[in-house]
Design an enzyme around this catalytic site. Structure first.
Site, PDB file in Angstrom:
ATOM      1  N   HIS A  40      -1.992  -8.902   1.925  1.00  0.00           N
ATOM      2  CA  HIS A  40      -1.695  -7.629   2.605  1.00  0.00           C
ATOM      3  C   HIS A  40      -2.875  -7.328   3.550  1.00  0.00           C
ATOM      4  CE1 HIS A  40       0.112  -3.841   3.357  1.00  0.00           C
ATOM      5  NE2 HIS A  40      -0.264  -3.163   2.290  1.00  0.00           N
ATOM      6  N   ARG A  42       2.648  -4.674  16.763  1.00  0.00           N
ATOM      7  CA  ARG A  42       1.251  -4.234  16.586  1.00  0.00           C
ATOM      8  C   ARG A  42       0.302  -5.328  17.092  1.00  0.00           C
ATOM      9  NH1 ARG A  42       1.502  -2.914  10.306  1.00  0.00           N
ATOM     10  NH2 ARG A  42       2.382  -5.014  10.406  1.00  0.00           N
ATOM     11  N   SER A  62       0.825  -1.213   0.000  1.00  0.00           N
ATOM     12  CA  SER A  62       0.000   0.000   0.000  1.00  0.00           C
ATOM     13  C   SER A  62       0.860   1.264   0.000  1.00  0.00           C
ATOM     14  CB  SER A  62      -0.983   0.012   1.178  1.00  0.00           C
ATOM     15  OG  SER A  62      -0.322  -0.242   2.398  1.00  0.00           O
ATOM     16  N   HIS A 116       5.578 -12.676   7.508  1.00  0.00           N
ATOM     17  CA  HIS A 116       5.816 -11.296   7.070  1.00  0.00           C
ATOM     18  C   HIS A 116       7.022 -11.263   6.151  1.00  0.00           C
ATOM     19  CE1 HIS A 116       6.278  -6.933   7.215  1.00  0.00           C
ATOM     20  NE2 HIS A 116       5.006  -6.935   7.574  1.00  0.00           N
ATOM     21  N   ASP A 174      -2.489  -8.393  11.576  1.00  0.00           N
ATOM     22  CA  ASP A 174      -3.842  -8.826  11.223  1.00  0.00           C
ATOM     23  C   ASP A 174      -4.328 -10.010  12.056  1.00  0.00           C
ATOM     24  OD1 ASP A 174      -4.066  -6.896   9.129  1.00  0.00           O
ATOM     25  OD2 ASP A 174      -2.673  -8.118   7.976  1.00  0.00           O
TER      26      ASP A 174
HETATM   27  N1  HAX Z   1       0.965 -19.770   5.963  1.00  0.00           N
HETATM   28  C1  HAX Z   1       1.375 -20.689   5.046  1.00  0.00           C
HETATM   29  N2  HAX Z   1       2.425 -20.505   4.241  1.00  0.00           N
HETATM   30  C2  HAX Z   1       3.136 -19.371   4.402  1.00  0.00           C
HETATM   31  C3  HAX Z   1       2.809 -18.402   5.355  1.00  0.00           C
HETATM   32  C4  HAX Z   1       1.663 -18.629   6.150  1.00  0.00           C
HETATM   33  N3  HAX Z   1       1.233 -17.753   7.048  1.00  0.00           N
HETATM   34  N4  HAX Z   1       3.707 -17.399   5.270  1.00  0.00           N
HETATM   35  C5  HAX Z   1       4.581 -17.722   4.288  1.00  0.00           C
HETATM   36  N5  HAX Z   1       4.223 -18.914   3.760  1.00  0.00           N
HETATM   37  C6  HAX Z   1       4.849 -19.606   2.647  1.00  0.00           C
HETATM   38  C7  HAX Z   1       4.825 -18.734   1.396  1.00  0.00           C
HETATM   39  O1  HAX Z   1       3.543 -18.829   0.757  1.00  0.00           O
HETATM   40  C8  HAX Z   1       5.964 -19.322   0.596  1.00  0.00           C
HETATM   41  O2  HAX Z   1       5.522 -20.535   0.041  1.00  0.00           O
HETATM   42  P1  HAX Z   1       6.018 -21.027  -1.413  1.00  0.00           P
HETATM   43  O3  HAX Z   1       7.516 -21.094  -1.299  1.00  0.00           O
HETATM   44  O4  HAX Z   1       5.346 -22.327  -1.573  1.00  0.00           O
HETATM   45  O5  HAX Z   1       5.564 -19.978  -2.377  1.00  0.00           O
HETATM   46  C9  HAX Z   1       6.982 -19.646   1.690  1.00  0.00           C
HETATM   47  O6  HAX Z   1       6.231 -19.788   2.912  1.00  0.00           O
HETATM   48  C10 HAX Z   1       8.053 -18.601   1.887  1.00  0.00           C
HETATM   49  O7  HAX Z   1       7.413 -17.371   2.132  1.00  0.00           O
HETATM   50  P2  HAX Z   1       8.114 -16.246   3.043  1.00  0.00           P
HETATM   51  O8  HAX Z   1       9.383 -15.877   2.354  1.00  0.00           O
HETATM   52  O9  HAX Z   1       8.201 -16.711   4.445  1.00  0.00           O
HETATM   53  O10 HAX Z   1       7.040 -15.090   3.003  1.00  0.00           O
HETATM   54  P3  HAX Z   1       6.841 -13.939   1.905  1.00  0.00           P
HETATM   55  O11 HAX Z   1       7.762 -12.837   2.254  1.00  0.00           O
HETATM   56  O12 HAX Z   1       6.894 -14.488   0.522  1.00  0.00           O
HETATM   57  O13 HAX Z   1       5.334 -13.510   2.188  1.00  0.00           O
HETATM   58  C11 HAX Z   1       3.458 -12.961   3.487  1.00  0.00           C
HETATM   59  C12 HAX Z   1       4.959 -12.770   3.296  1.00  0.00           C
HETATM   60  C13 HAX Z   1       2.981 -12.014   4.574  1.00  0.00           C
HETATM   61  C14 HAX Z   1       2.736 -12.640   2.198  1.00  0.00           C
HETATM   62  C15 HAX Z   1       3.202 -14.441   3.901  1.00  0.00           C
HETATM   63  O14 HAX Z   1       3.828 -14.689   5.127  1.00  0.00           O
HETATM   64  C16 HAX Z   1       1.730 -14.788   3.980  1.00  0.00           C
HETATM   65  O15 HAX Z   1       1.126 -15.127   2.955  1.00  0.00           O
HETATM   66  N6  HAX Z   1       1.106 -14.695   5.208  1.00  0.00           N
HETATM   67  C17 HAX Z   1      -0.306 -14.932   5.359  1.00  0.00           C
HETATM   68  C18 HAX Z   1      -1.119 -13.734   4.893  1.00  0.00           C
HETATM   69  C19 HAX Z   1      -0.948 -12.571   5.831  1.00  0.00           C
HETATM   70  O16 HAX Z   1      -1.079 -12.688   7.037  1.00  0.00           O
HETATM   71  N7  HAX Z   1      -0.696 -11.399   5.271  1.00  0.00           N
HETATM   72  C20 HAX Z   1      -0.577 -10.143   6.037  1.00  0.00           C
HETATM   73  C21 HAX Z   1       0.865  -9.709   6.191  1.00  0.00           C
HETATM   74  C22 HAX Z   1       0.999  -8.404   6.955  1.00  0.00           C
HETATM   75  C23 HAX Z   1       0.387  -7.297   6.200  1.00  0.00           C
HETATM   76  O17 HAX Z   1       0.813  -6.865   5.160  1.00  0.00           O
HETATM   77  N8  HAX Z   1      -0.703  -6.830   6.711  1.00  0.00           N
HETATM   78  O18 HAX Z   1      -1.429  -5.964   6.045  1.00  0.00           O
END
Ligand code: HAX
Length: 438
Positions: free
Chosen positions: A271, A327, A241, A318, A373
């Site tokens: 996000h 937070r 964002s 994250h 979140d």
């Molecule tokens: N559950 C399951 N799998 C997860 C995970 C979770 N909570 N978090 C990461 N992973 C997976 C990823 O999907 C990725 O899988 P692949 O290799 O198969 O593609 C792997 O673990 C490595 O990911 P990462 O390097 O640890 O995490 P990223 O930096 O790529 O992504 C995210 C960060 C926040 C998008 C990710 O942790 C996620 O999808 N979390 C769940 C959704 C979420 O809570 N989002 C909010 C984040 C905070 C925010 O922005 N708030 O607004």
């Protein structure tokens, strides 16, 4: 000019001079190298953006102008008898760089109250959408409709000098922030409360007035809103964002057009929409297990099931953080005081106990800890806001404070259009081949 605007301009001029000198003296210094993996995997960790309002440390969490969340809860002005900081104060801190006095905060509150009138055509645009439309889509459409009011777009059209950009961006920022709660509350009441709207109360602070317009007059909910709107405001510049707002703003799209770009990004489930997904995930678990209070063992099994289905566990992980998000902790502290017995809150705390080792055990999730979140929905539900599709709109109203304060800085510092270099895989293969030979 108002005194906040004068103070901001003086600070920005000093900073611009410092940056000029930094670039002159050190412009050719290399900040970091970029790996092939970083180019393919979301540009993680590449230092390529300047955002003055806040800085994220992967272990410690966010600091706004150097202040952690516990420090802000201590130092930012509060309403008389209140315990939570007023987000007006955080906005002042992010914009000006100094901790505000109570008078500064009251000044901002009064300015936003004065500017909060939303033109009718904005409500007409919202009404033109089916009521079933997701609240974030309604919110984005309404922000675009508000754009007719942009002073920056008008001034640019009239042919202003570059030196004046910041002035009109500042004005748009103040007006847009002032109007967002009214727009958001309108969407809420339209979608969930039979269109029975509640008029603003100009005597209340920004958060309490927002709560009031949504139909929540419990003082504890107003306190929750003050905390919520403070802690969601900013998370340095690289998140979707913030980055989208900054990027679109760099093309000199006005603050309304820039902010809506940030909001369409916030609406993504990885996000901001994660706050909605967390509550849905908990509710689905409760339904499937046929209990309001699943045990830790049941939660652990449900997490494993979620992972085995190739889904993410929302609220965990994250891109930058590697520890529990402060937070999350701030919200847990609020819940400990106000609603420790709430079953959803208890479930959130139980998930916190069992999820990290399971996520860590996958061997691939870099951060097994909860993010912002993971907790917010449980608190909102406790006070009766059960409509989880609306939660990301609350996040969006808060996020305006950080990304728009940053946009004021972008224009005051004269940042140019953003245009990083992209490559093709063919280019990368050729590059790697040459490197390997050499
Ligand atoms: N559950 C399951 N799998 C997860 C995970 C979770 N909570 N978090 C990461 N992973 C997976 C990823 O999907 C990725 O899988 P692949 O290799 O198969 O593609 C792997 O673990 C490595 O990911 P990462 O390097 O640890 O995490 P990223 O930096 O790529 O992504 C995210 C960060 C926040 C998008 C990710 O942790 C996620 O999808 N979390 C769940 C959704 C979420 O809570 N989002 C909010 C984040 C905070 C925010 O922005 N708030 O607004």
């Amino acid at each position: 000019m108002g005194y906040v605007k004068d103070t901001f301009k003086a600070k920005a001029d000093a900073q611009a001079a410092e940056i000029k000198q930094l670039i002159q003296e050190h412009g050719d210094k290399v900040l970091d190298k970029v790996t092939v993996a970083q180019a393919y995997q979301g540009m993680r960790g590449i230092p390529g953006l300047i955002t003055e309002t806040s800085l994220l440390d992967s272990n410690e969490g966010i600091r706004f102008r150097g202040f952690s969340i516990p420090e802000l809860r201590e130092r930012l002005p509060k309403i008389d008898g209140g315990n939570e900081p007023l987000p007006e104060g955080l906005f002042y801190l992010m914009l000006v760089g100094d901790v505000p006095s109570k008078e500064d905060v009251e000044h901002i509150s009064a300015t936003w109250a004065r500017r909060s009138h939303v033109p009718n055509h904005v409500f007409n645009v919202i009404e033109a959408l089916p009521a079933s439309t997701h609240p974030m889509t309604q919110f984005c459409a309404a922000i675009l409709a508000l754009q007719t009011e942009s002073k920056f777009a008008q001034a640019y059209n009239d042919g202003i000098s570059k030196k004046q950009y910041w002035d009109f961006v500042y004005e748009d920022t103040m007006t847009l922030i002032a109007r967002l709660p009214r727009v958001a509350a309108y969407i809420y009441r339209r979608k969930y409360k039979d269109g029975k709207h509640i008029q603003p109360d100009g005597m209340l602070d920004w958060s309490a007035n927002f709560a009031h317009m949504m139909g929540y007059d419990d003082p504890a909910f107003a306190e929750l809103m003050r905390l919520y709107l403070t802690i969601h405001a900013d998370h340095e510049g690289g998140n979707v964002s913030a980055h989208a707002t900054h990027l679109v703003g760099s093309a000199l799209s006005d603050p309304y057009l820039s902010f809506v770009a940030g909001m369409t990004g916030l609406a993504g489930p990885l996000h901001g929409l994660a706050n909605q997904e967390v509550i849905r995930w908990i509710e689905e678990m409760q339904k499937e297990l046929n209990t309001e209070a699943p045990t830790k063992e049941q939660i652990a099994e449900y997490i494993k099931k979620t992972l085995s289905e190739g889904k993410v566990v929302p609220g965990y992980g994250h891109a930058v953080l590697r520890k529990t998000d402060p937070r999350f902790t701030a919200q847990a502290e609020f819940a400990k005081v106000h609603c420790p017995e709430d079953p959803v809150v208890q479930t959130v705390w139980n998930v916190y106990e069992v999820a990290p080792p399971i996520l860590e055990g996958t061997g691939k999730i870099k951060n097994p800890w909860p993010n912002v979140d993971a907790h917010s929905g449980a608190l909102l539900k406790h006070y009766g806001m059960v409509e989880e599709d609306f939660y990301t709109v609350l996040f969006g109203v808060s996020r305006a404070l950080g990304v728009l304060a940053s946009l004021c800085w972008d224009r005051a510092l004269g940042f140019p259009i953003e245009r990083p270099k992209s490559m093709t895989t063919e280019w990368v293969k050729n590059f790697v081949a040459k490197e390997t030979v050499a």
